[in-house]
Design an enzyme around this catalytic site. Sequence first.
Site, PDB file in Angstrom:
ATOM      1  N   CYS A   2       0.799  -1.172   0.031  1.00  0.00           N
ATOM      2  CA  CYS A   2      -0.036   0.128   0.066  1.00  0.00           C
ATOM      3  C   CYS A   2       0.837   1.184   0.030  1.00  0.00           C
ATOM      4  O   CYS A   2       2.150   1.141   0.640  1.00  0.00           O
ATOM      5  CB  CYS A   2      -0.897   0.307   1.228  1.00  0.00           C
ATOM      6  SG  CYS A   2      -2.129  -1.211   1.214  1.00  0.00           S
ATOM      7  N   ARG A  27       3.740  -0.223  -4.984  1.00  0.00           N
ATOM      8  CA  ARG A  27       3.489  -0.643  -3.615  1.00  0.00           C
ATOM      9  C   ARG A  27       2.158  -1.413  -3.231  1.00  0.00           C
ATOM     10  O   ARG A  27       1.799  -2.067  -2.213  1.00  0.00           O
ATOM     11  CB  ARG A  27       3.680   0.440  -2.330  1.00  0.00           C
ATOM     12  CG  ARG A  27       4.746   1.449  -2.559  1.00  0.00           C
ATOM     13  CD  ARG A  27       4.598   2.224  -1.498  1.00  0.00           C
ATOM     14  NE  ARG A  27       4.653   1.832  -0.267  1.00  0.00           N
ATOM     15  CZ  ARG A  27       5.505   1.357   0.523  1.00  0.00           C
ATOM     16  NH1 ARG A  27       6.717   1.491   0.253  1.00  0.00           N
ATOM     17  NH2 ARG A  27       5.406   0.905   1.709  1.00  0.00           N
ATOM     18  N   TRP A  71      -2.709  -2.734  -1.687  1.00  0.00           N
ATOM     19  CA  TRP A  71      -2.479  -4.180  -1.686  1.00  0.00           C
ATOM     20  C   TRP A  71      -3.295  -4.925  -0.522  1.00  0.00           C
ATOM     21  O   TRP A  71      -2.852  -4.755   0.700  1.00  0.00           O
ATOM     22  CB  TRP A  71      -1.042  -4.586  -1.681  1.00  0.00           C
ATOM     23  CG  TRP A  71      -0.760  -6.088  -2.217  1.00  0.00           C
ATOM     24  CD1 TRP A  71      -0.208  -6.459  -3.362  1.00  0.00           C
ATOM     25  CD2 TRP A  71      -0.481  -6.951  -1.152  1.00  0.00           C
ATOM     26  NE1 TRP A  71       0.037  -7.667  -3.224  1.00  0.00           N
ATOM     27  CE2 TRP A  71      -0.138  -8.108  -1.927  1.00  0.00           C
ATOM     28  CE3 TRP A  71      -0.457  -7.091   0.221  1.00  0.00           C
ATOM     29  CZ2 TRP A  71       0.093  -9.429  -1.389  1.00  0.00           C
ATOM     30  CZ3 TRP A  71      -0.487  -8.429   0.867  1.00  0.00           C
ATOM     31  CH2 TRP A  71      -0.020  -9.485  -0.064  1.00  0.00           C
ATOM     32  N   ASN A  97      -1.405   2.373   5.827  1.00  0.00           N
ATOM     33  CA  ASN A  97      -0.441   1.235   5.520  1.00  0.00           C
ATOM     34  C   ASN A  97       0.077   0.537   6.567  1.00  0.00           C
ATOM     35  O   ASN A  97       0.586   1.200   7.222  1.00  0.00           O
ATOM     36  CB  ASN A  97       0.810   1.784   4.592  1.00  0.00           C
ATOM     37  CG  ASN A  97       1.728   0.832   4.285  1.00  0.00           C
ATOM     38  OD1 ASN A  97       1.335  -0.405   3.980  1.00  0.00           O
ATOM     39  ND2 ASN A  97       3.075   1.346   4.029  1.00  0.00           N
ATOM     40  N   GLY A  98      -0.349  -0.575   6.554  1.00  0.00           N
ATOM     41  CA  GLY A  98       0.162  -1.617   7.668  1.00  0.00           C
ATOM     42  C   GLY A  98      -1.047  -2.559   8.181  1.00  0.00           C
ATOM     43  O   GLY A  98      -2.112  -2.501   7.146  1.00  0.00           O
ATOM     44  N   GLU A 467      16.746 -17.490  -9.758  1.00  0.00           N
ATOM     45  CA  GLU A 467      16.330 -15.959 -10.172  1.00  0.00           C
ATOM     46  C   GLU A 467      15.647 -15.992 -11.470  1.00  0.00           C
ATOM     47  O   GLU A 467      14.773 -15.208 -11.782  1.00  0.00           O
ATOM     48  CB  GLU A 467      17.444 -14.974  -9.921  1.00  0.00           C
ATOM     49  CG  GLU A 467      17.351 -13.556 -10.297  1.00  0.00           C
ATOM     50  CD  GLU A 467      16.330 -12.958  -9.617  1.00  0.00           C
ATOM     51  OE1 GLU A 467      15.808 -13.537  -8.655  1.00  0.00           O
ATOM     52  OE2 GLU A 467      15.976 -11.806 -10.011  1.00  0.00           O
ATOM     53  N   LYS A 471      12.129 -14.621 -12.296  1.00  0.00           N
ATOM     54  CA  LYS A 471      11.897 -13.373 -13.233  1.00  0.00           C
ATOM     55  C   LYS A 471      10.857 -14.048 -14.117  1.00  0.00           C
ATOM     56  O   LYS A 471       9.752 -13.072 -14.512  1.00  0.00           O
ATOM     57  CB  LYS A 471      13.074 -12.983 -14.089  1.00  0.00           C
ATOM     58  CG  LYS A 471      13.805 -12.072 -13.327  1.00  0.00           C
ATOM     59  CD  LYS A 471      13.730 -10.586 -12.837  1.00  0.00           C
ATOM     60  CE  LYS A 471      12.833 -10.552 -11.466  1.00  0.00           C
ATOM     61  NZ  LYS A 471      13.434 -10.718 -10.289  1.00  0.00           N
ATOM     62  N   GLU A 474       7.294 -14.484 -12.456  1.00  0.00           N
ATOM     63  CA  GLU A 474       6.591 -13.503 -12.005  1.00  0.00           C
ATOM     64  C   GLU A 474       6.067 -12.518 -13.167  1.00  0.00           C
ATOM     65  O   GLU A 474       4.828 -11.849 -12.667  1.00  0.00           O
ATOM     66  CB  GLU A 474       7.261 -12.633 -10.945  1.00  0.00           C
ATOM     67  CG  GLU A 474       8.368 -11.725 -11.307  1.00  0.00           C
ATOM     68  CD  GLU A 474       9.072 -10.893 -10.071  1.00  0.00           C
ATOM     69  OE1 GLU A 474       8.286 -10.731  -9.139  1.00  0.00           O
ATOM     70  OE2 GLU A 474      10.383 -11.009  -9.938  1.00  0.00           O
ATOM     71  N   HIS A 490      16.586 -36.097 -10.289  1.00  0.00           N
ATOM     72  CA  HIS A 490      16.034 -36.858  -8.833  1.00  0.00           C
ATOM     73  C   HIS A 490      14.713 -36.475  -8.929  1.00  0.00           C
ATOM     74  O   HIS A 490      14.187 -36.238  -7.965  1.00  0.00           O
ATOM     75  CB  HIS A 490      16.832 -36.168  -7.698  1.00  0.00           C
ATOM     76  CG  HIS A 490      18.522 -36.574  -7.854  1.00  0.00           C
ATOM     77  ND1 HIS A 490      18.839 -37.900  -7.699  1.00  0.00           N
ATOM     78  CD2 HIS A 490      19.355 -36.000  -7.962  1.00  0.00           C
ATOM     79  CE1 HIS A 490      20.208 -37.769  -7.930  1.00  0.00           C
ATOM     80  NE2 HIS A 490      20.661 -36.740  -8.039  1.00  0.00           N
ATOM     81  N   LYS A 589       5.766  -4.356  -4.438  1.00  0.00           N
ATOM     82  CA  LYS A 589       7.072  -4.248  -4.616  1.00  0.00           C
ATOM     83  C   LYS A 589       7.705  -4.393  -3.219  1.00  0.00           C
ATOM     84  O   LYS A 589       8.856  -4.988  -2.862  1.00  0.00           O
ATOM     85  CB  LYS A 589       7.584  -2.675  -4.968  1.00  0.00           C
ATOM     86  CG  LYS A 589       9.012  -2.592  -5.098  1.00  0.00           C
ATOM     87  CD  LYS A 589       9.370  -2.849  -6.470  1.00  0.00           C
ATOM     88  CE  LYS A 589      10.855  -2.755  -6.793  1.00  0.00           C
ATOM     89  NZ  LYS A 589      11.361  -3.720  -7.581  1.00  0.00           N
TER      90      LYS A 589
HETATM   91  O1  M6R Z   1      12.695  -5.629  -0.992  1.00  0.00           O
HETATM   92  P1  M6R Z   1      13.092  -6.829  -0.811  1.00  0.00           P
HETATM   93  O2  M6R Z   1      14.376  -7.159  -1.650  1.00  0.00           O
HETATM   94  O3  M6R Z   1      13.366  -7.537   0.584  1.00  0.00           O
HETATM   95  O4  M6R Z   1      12.082  -8.068  -1.481  1.00  0.00           O
HETATM   96  C1  M6R Z   1      12.143  -9.297  -1.381  1.00  0.00           C
HETATM   97  C2  M6R Z   1      11.122  -9.814  -2.247  1.00  0.00           C
HETATM   98  O5  M6R Z   1       9.868  -9.462  -2.033  1.00  0.00           O
HETATM   99  C3  M6R Z   1      11.430  -9.420  -3.916  1.00  0.00           C
HETATM  100  O6  M6R Z   1      12.810  -9.726  -4.406  1.00  0.00           O
HETATM  101  C4  M6R Z   1      10.594 -10.164  -4.830  1.00  0.00           C
HETATM  102  O7  M6R Z   1      10.760 -11.505  -4.893  1.00  0.00           O
HETATM  103  C5  M6R Z   1      10.608  -9.506  -6.425  1.00  0.00           C
HETATM  104  N1  M6R Z   1       9.169  -9.429  -6.862  1.00  0.00           N
HETATM  105  C6  M6R Z   1      11.414 -10.382  -7.282  1.00  0.00           C
HETATM  106  O8  M6R Z   1      11.384  -9.710  -8.532  1.00  0.00           O
END
Ligand code: M6R
Length: 594
Positions: A2, A27, A71, A97-98, A467, A471, A474, A490, A589
């Site tokens: 948020c 956010r 969010w 936000n919280g 990673e 990517k 997501e 395995h 984010k």
């Molecule tokens: O802000 P942070 O680096 O702690 O965030 C961690 C994850 O939420 C973040 O890396 C998330 O996996 C991203 N969407 C990856 O692209």
Amino acid sequence: MCGIVGYIGEKQAQPILLSCLEKLEYRGYDSCGVAVAADGIKVFKDATRVKALGKSLPKFGGTSGIGHTRWATHGAPSQVNAHPHLDCSGKIAVVHNGVVRNYQKLKEQLISEGHNFVSDTDTEVIPHLIEKHYSGNLEEATEIALNEIEGSYAIIVLAAAGNELVIARKDSPLVVALGDRENFIASDVPAILDYTDRVIYLEDGDIGVVSQNGVRIKRNGIEARCEEHKVLWSMEDAQKSGYEHFMIKEIHEQPGVIRNTLGEFTRDSEGSVDLLEMKERALESMLLVSCGTSYYASLIGKFIFEELLNISARAEIASEFNYHNHILPGTTAIAITQSGETADTLKAMKKLKETGCRVIAITNVVGSSVSRIANQTIYTRAGPEISVAATKSFMAQLMVLYWLAMSYSKAETRKLASLLMEMRQLPSKVQQVLDDEAKIIDYAKSLAKYENAFFIGRGINMAVALEGALKLKEISYLHAEGFAAGEIKHGPFALLGSNTPVIAIASQDNTYEAMLTSIKEIKARGAPVIAVAEEGDEDIVEVADSVISVPKVDTLFSPVVNIVALQLLAYYTARERGCSIDFPRNLAKSVTVE
Ligand code: M6R
């Protein structure tokens, strides 16, 4: 999760609130709303994105107001659950936000006292509590209300008079931005970059009043003299600058990000690595905690530390680490988080501090919560990253990890100097990968037709495979899994076939031969293979169906060039599939809930 904004000044609040909110959509973006003090409080909100809300919004006059982009945590994304929320009289509006943990109990109590609730949110108790305690002083009523709340909050309160905004924070970020006869409040700096570069970072427990001409903050019960900071990010940093999406702009910014980090941490003239004050302390064991992409940076960090420092290093997913307790005495901990607000990482850091560990934070956001917990904070120089998918922030994290490991390393000076020389060439090597984009676009077009993909890597590139898969999944919603290449036989082999492309990272190190074998075994099961391999590698051309060539670098730096190729592959696959690349469904984010 948020984003909240507030404005008070001489200009019409509504367009300013909308433009600030748009910059905070990373956010959360399932619904949004604004409230303006204009002959009472006018609220307009919906389960839509900010741009769409702006188009349907009737024009309200009024020079003060608040806004929110959500969010969802409590209650589905809907118009009624969107913020701002009002009290019964409609004279007090709140954005939050919280999470209010004890909202159920408070809500029952308030209902028994005659308050009428309309939403399923936890937030709605806040305006009602303020209303209950209001007797002419909005700040006082807010303070009493917040004393009854358990949980986290960054809030902005607007009353019908509109001559002041009351603000407060606990465990959620909030900044006040100072203008000329106008002031702004926001969850994060990108929201206000169009208007000013002067900010005050609030601390946990702060409560204050913002008016057109001033800001008053109370810290620990007394009026505080808050330090004003100059924001180093520019307006252009938070704009697409001609790119179709923030993600592709941020991928292309990586050579600059590497240069900035190197400039920050190394001394050019002597060819040596600048040392941190903490070099003085002996490093016995290292624990890295983090989530998501930052966790994959940690896995690479573990590899680099073990290689260059000859110590034992552990990389832990923060949310898992929080549920077991084994910490070696004398451990130095590194928490990695681009946002600096990830709840699981913050919790892990608190636990580490309680057990006596020294905690170093690596983050991209100045003033974020991690810096208040860590013993020492190292800021990455990635600039604002708007796209939900982390790219350049990951690159900046890797650079800091390389630099840290080289700072501590007892390796011979010649070896370090040669690594440093290699590091200096990384911007041009990454640029080379970016310049070869056209070939990756072609591969992405064929990858986009599948529904599943595997990524495999070995050694330091196992984390790159994880990673790369993250990517792709997501942003393209294609089901992707990353594996240590040796593990694929395995179990995952059962899923291989002509519909399961495998992306194999084949770097020229001691894992290369084993990777060639893995590729042959995969090909024998009919799965198409795209290899990411060093330029000039002729053996790989013989076994893989397609090859993405990356420039030759030292093994330690191979994740840097390999990940850029995979970021481009993910981006163009998602683009081919017509996905909402910068704002993927269900994500945000900064993940401020456990
Ligand atoms: O802000 P942070 O680096 O702690 O965030 C961690 C994850 O939420 C973040 O890396 C998330 O996996 C991203 N969407 C990856 O692209």
